[in-house]
Design a protein around this motif. Structure first.
Motif, PDB file in Angstrom:
ATOM      1  N   ALA A 127      -1.788  -0.710  11.071  1.00 23.36           N
ATOM      2  CA  ALA A 127      -2.667  -1.553  10.253  1.00 23.36           C
ATOM      3  C   ALA A 127      -1.941  -2.762   9.678  1.00 23.36           C
ATOM      4  O   ALA A 127      -2.573  -3.682   9.155  1.00 23.36           O
ATOM      5  CB  ALA A 127      -3.263  -0.727   9.117  1.00 23.36           C
ATOM      6  N   ASP A 128      -0.612  -2.782   9.786  1.00 20.19           N
ATOM      7  CA  ASP A 128       0.166  -3.890   9.238  1.00 20.19           C
ATOM      8  C   ASP A 128       0.386  -4.972  10.295  1.00 20.19           C
ATOM      9  O   ASP A 128       0.169  -4.760  11.495  1.00 20.19           O
ATOM     10  CB  ASP A 128       1.515  -3.385   8.728  1.00 20.19           C
ATOM     11  N   ASP A 129       0.847  -6.130   9.837  1.00 16.75           N
ATOM     12  CA  ASP A 129       1.106  -7.241  10.752  1.00 16.75           C
ATOM     13  C   ASP A 129       2.407  -7.055  11.527  1.00 16.75           C
ATOM     14  O   ASP A 129       2.550  -7.558  12.642  1.00 16.75           O
ATOM     15  CB  ASP A 129       1.170  -8.567   9.986  1.00 16.75           C
ATOM     16  N   THR A 130       3.335  -6.330  10.934  1.00 14.83           N
ATOM     17  CA  THR A 130       4.632  -6.109  11.593  1.00 14.83           C
ATOM     18  C   THR A 130       5.056  -4.648  11.430  1.00 14.83           C
ATOM     19  O   THR A 130       4.512  -3.915  10.603  1.00 14.83           O
ATOM     20  CB  THR A 130       5.727  -7.012  10.983  1.00 14.83           C
ATOM     21  N   ASN A 174      13.489 -10.601  16.407  1.00 19.70           N
ATOM     22  CA  ASN A 174      14.533 -10.182  15.457  1.00 19.70           C
ATOM     23  C   ASN A 174      14.393  -8.704  15.083  1.00 19.70           C
ATOM     24  O   ASN A 174      14.481  -8.321  13.927  1.00 19.70           O
ATOM     25  CB  ASN A 174      14.501 -11.047  14.193  1.00 19.70           C
ATOM     26  N   ASP A 175      14.153  -7.882  16.097  1.00 17.92           N
ATOM     27  CA  ASP A 175      14.023  -6.430  15.921  1.00 17.92           C
ATOM     28  C   ASP A 175      12.801  -6.031  15.093  1.00 17.92           C
ATOM     29  O   ASP A 175      12.734  -4.903  14.594  1.00 17.92           O
ATOM     30  CB  ASP A 175      15.285  -5.838  15.273  1.00 17.92           C
ATOM     31  N   ILE A 176      11.843  -6.926  14.974  1.00 19.65           N
ATOM     32  CA  ILE A 176      10.602  -6.627  14.270  1.00 19.65           C
ATOM     33  C   ILE A 176       9.444  -6.769  15.253  1.00 19.65           C
ATOM     34  O   ILE A 176       9.316  -7.802  15.932  1.00 19.65           O
ATOM     35  CB  ILE A 176      10.374  -7.572  13.067  1.00 19.65           C
ATOM     36  N   VAL A 177       8.609  -5.738  15.347  1.00 21.30           N
ATOM     37  CA  VAL A 177       7.450  -5.776  16.241  1.00 21.30           C
ATOM     38  C   VAL A 177       6.352  -6.609  15.596  1.00 21.30           C
ATOM     39  O   VAL A 177       5.937  -6.343  14.459  1.00 21.30           O
ATOM     40  CB  VAL A 177       6.928  -4.350  16.529  1.00 21.30           C
ATOM     41  N   GLN A 178       5.898  -7.625  16.325  1.00 22.28           N
ATOM     42  CA  GLN A 178       4.785  -8.454  15.855  1.00 22.28           C
ATOM     43  C   GLN A 178       3.492  -7.792  16.322  1.00 22.28           C
ATOM     44  O   GLN A 178       3.083  -7.937  17.477  1.00 22.28           O
ATOM     45  CB  GLN A 178       4.915  -9.872  16.413  1.00 22.28           C
ATOM     46  N   SER A 191       1.054  -8.307  19.682  1.00 26.37           N
ATOM     47  CA  SER A 191       1.274  -7.262  20.694  1.00 26.37           C
ATOM     48  C   SER A 191      -0.012  -6.565  21.120  1.00 26.37           C
ATOM     49  O   SER A 191      -0.019  -5.850  22.123  1.00 26.37           O
ATOM     50  CB  SER A 191       2.266  -6.218  20.160  1.00 26.37           C
ATOM     51  N   ILE A 192      -1.071  -6.723  20.350  1.00 25.15           N
ATOM     52  CA  ILE A 192      -2.327  -6.060  20.724  1.00 25.15           C
ATOM     53  C   ILE A 192      -3.023  -6.919  21.768  1.00 25.15           C
ATOM     54  O   ILE A 192      -3.720  -7.883  21.462  1.00 25.15           O
ATOM     55  CB  ILE A 192      -3.218  -5.826  19.490  1.00 25.15           C
TER      56      ILE A 192
END
Length: 701
Positions: free
Chosen positions: A503-506, A555-559, A563-564
């Motif tokens: 549910a979050d952006d990252t 930077n090791d953070i999933v966007q 990605s959806i």
């Protein structure tokens, strides 16, 4: 060699236009159609021909089937168990010896070349009628000719149909290889004439369960091992244990594998070669029987009369079969640095006792066999069509189907799969061909919209009128073909599920891994994961999904929002029915009545699955569920086994049978976690909080 090259023989495909293959239908991509010659020459001459240069193990001392039986009965292993049981007053020595002879007479094969020639003639007629082609990879056959001469060999085919062991034997006969002896279920033994014929063609019959029968275990183990030590014939059995009714690979069973490779661990063999064989069907003969068996309607008992009644299937077209002989797996190479064979030097070799390390290697080997089998399965275009249709429940136009299948084909190629797609044929031609092959479950209306048909059972006297069950049967048949590509997508699918449900952006990579790890653990009975390689599987899945544009990591953070995409949506929806089915199972477990101490009353696993199925039927009737696959007793049973492994079930044993009851706190926790990944029905679901015991579970809407 790149990862893709390791996975697939068509890894050179790097765009959506497969390389041109031979226009001759009997040879393609290293596969030869062995039925082609049979359609143009005499079957009788073929069956009575002299087989040339049949390879035999170089240290083999020729023996007849009766010689093998005499060796087993006089072996130290069997004599030791007989004397042990007699000393324990289980029975007298004479009674145990008579019992041993009876067990062995029931079990042993009577392999005869004359019988094989007769059966080959009948089988050729059947195969030519059923299949348009039987394709075999020639390099694998050439490898077997050399391998059988140098080593004892165990053959491990996939098991999706009764045809599997017949095809393997026929191919060995066709290519002048040593005919295998095959572990067969006792059901076939009781078929008049055919039971005898199969035994004469190399089948040895074993009981489905030995339990704690020490004498049976000793005879069975010695019977298998003596044939491997002497190299009488390649030994064939199925690491999955039984036919897969869902066309997915089952988690491997290690009992028979342990018996087979024990001789290596005890230094009776310098090495032993395991040869996985992948068998792929365009259409499975038993598809309707499997679907209704999964719904709880038992298959008819194997019988000669039933076989003769089923001869009407000879008028149907079942497309092509592909058989891929994989590279051999050396037990010595698997065990190097892990097993010390000297540990058994101070004890008799006939005493069954493998060390923990040997059991670990056996388990690792069993999983490796299944994963290698999956790696070389040939994907039929129909499996891609089925995967699209399973996500188009209201029907789909042919034009849209074409676009979706083309896209999915590219995803299979990207992940290293091999699709049997003719490079010189139009896409619409290929799709039309496979739609015509499966008109028993799909139909085209006047607007060229493709819809599913209701499939009614013909093997039971009482007709089925319940629309939910009829729809479920059709969906289970279609799902079985979709299942044939799930091993390619399972790891990226779990990553996709984790991303789609966020549910979050990252999301951090650690969060993504934790979600992936939970899903892999929960689904470990429905899909095969190498134990201890969760980190490696996750890293590969992230890499693969990133390369296809289905996962954006900065930077090791999933966007998450970026990605959806179609990738993550389609891949995650492939696995949604399994999680929904597990959620329904948890819902049922939390509703079980309790005893005076507040603990749910224990029940047999099968009874739990059947009752959970009844709940799923009600939810489907009320239109709060959309996945008919949740009615599969196989899915519900796998979910129950997963809960057992997660420690969420209490286990009791009564009369050697397991009885289960839920740990309500853990089952509730697992249900809540599952509901975070998929849409579940907005119905009242009970859950237990560890402190207050209050009922609260928020279902995701």
């Amino acid at each position: 060699m790149s990862k893709t090259e390791e996975q697939s023989i068509n890894s050179w495909i790097n765009k959506d236009e497969p390389k041109y293959v031979s226009s001759q239908s009997h040879y393609k991509d290293g596969f030869e159609d062995i039925l082609d010659e049979r359609r143009h020459s005499s079957d009788i001459k073929y069956c009575i021909r002299k087989r040339r240069d049949v390879p035999k193990y170089k240290y083999c001392i020729p023996r007849e089937p009766d010689d093998i039986k005499r060796h087993v009965l006089s072996s130290d292993r069997v004599q030791y168990v007989i004397e042990k049981l007699a000393s324990e007053k289980v029975a007298t020595l004479d009674e145990l010896r008579i019992q041993s002879e009876e067990i062995l007479n029931e079990m042993a094969h009577k392999l005869s070349v004359k019988a094989v020639r007769c059966f080959a003639y009948l089988l050729i007629k059947v195969l030519k009628s059923l299949f348009s082609g039987i394709y075999v990879n020639e390099p694998g056959i050439q490898m077997l000719h050399k391998l059988i001469h140098e080593y004892p060999v165990v053959l491990m085919p996939t098991h999706r149909s009764y045809m599997d062991f017949l095809l393997v034997s026929y191919i060995f006969y066709n290519y002048d290889l040593s005919l295998p002896v095959i572990a067969a279920a006792m059901d076939f033994k009781n078929m008049k004439f055919f039971g005898w014929l199969l035994r004469s063609c190399g089948a040895f019959y074993i009981r489905r369960s030995f339990g704690s029968d020490q004498l049976y275990w000793a005879i069975f183990t010695e019977y298998v091992q003596t044939q491997l030590r002497n190299g009488d014939s390649p030994v064939e059995f199925f690491v999955e244990g039984t036919r897969s009714r869902t066309a997915k690979s089952y988690t491997p069973k290690i009992g028979m594998l342990s018996a087979a490779i024990e001789s290596y661990f005890k230094a009776e063999l310098p090495d032993l070669m395991i040869v996985p064989i992948s068998i792929s069907y365009d259409r499975i003969l038993e598809e309707k029987l499997y679907a209704y068996e999964l719904l709880g309607i038992p298959k008819p008992k194997e019988s000669t009369s039933g076989l003769l009644k089923a001869r009407s299937i000879l008028d149907e077209d079942f497309g092509s079969v592909h058989l891929y002989v994989c590279d051999p797996i050396s037990i010595r190479d698997m065990a190097v640095g892990k097993v010390d064979r000297v540990l058994h030097a101070l004890e008799p070799r006939y005493i069954n006792n493998l060390t923990d390390r040997e059991q670990m290697v056996t388990k690792e080997l069993a999983y490796k066999i299944v994963l290698v089998q999956q790696q070389h399965l040939v994907i039929s275009p129909w499996s891609l069509i089925a995967a699209v249709l399973m996500q188009s429940r209201e029907g789909i136009s042919q034009w849209q189907l074409l676009k979706e299948v083309e896209w999915l084909k590219q995803q299979v190629y990207n992940l290293g799969g091999y699709v049997d797609w003719p490079g010189n044929a139009k896409v619409e031609t290929v799709i039309e061909h496979y739609l015509s092959l499966h008109t028993n479950i799909i139909s085209l209306d006047n607007t060229e919209k493709i819809e599913l048909k209701l499939v009614r059972p013909t093997h039971i006297a009482k007709p089925v009128h319940d629309e939910v069950m009829l729809n479920a049967a059709t969906n289970l048949i279609l799902g079985s073909y979709r299942n044939q590509v799930l091993h390619i997508f399972i790891r990226v699918g779990l990553v996709a599920l984790a991303v789609n449900s966020c549910a979050d952006d990252t999301m951090t990579m650690d969060e993504l891994f934790n979600k992936y790890s939970f899903l892999e653990t929960v689904l470990s009975r429905d899909f095969v994961f190498m134990p201890g390689e969760t980190n490696k599987s996750f890293e590969h899945a992230v890499l693969e999904l990133s390369h296809t544009g289905g996962l954006v990591v900065e930077n090791d953070i999933v966007q998450v929002k970026k990605s959806i995409t179609k990738h993550t949506t389609f891949f995650s929806q492939m696995f949604e029915p399994f999680l929904v089915g597990y959620w329904v199972l948890c819902h049922h477990l939390l509703s079980l009545p309790v005893d005076v101490h507040g603990r749910p009353l224990p029940k047999k696993p099968k009874a739990i699955a059947i009752d959970a199925q009844k709940l799923a039927i009600r939810l489907l009737q009320e239109n709060v569920l959309k996945h008919y696959e949740v009615l599969s007793l196989d899915l519900l049973g796998n979910g129950l086994n997963a809960l057992v492994e997660l420690g969420a079930m209490y286990k009791d044993k009564r009369n050697e049978e397991p009885w289960l009851s839920p740990n309500r706190v853990l089952v509730s926790d697992i249900a809540e976690k599952i509901a975070q990944y998929v849409e579940v029905p907005p119905v009242a679901v009970t859950s237990v909080l560890a402190v207050s015991k209050r009922i609260v579970l928020t279902a995701k809407l």
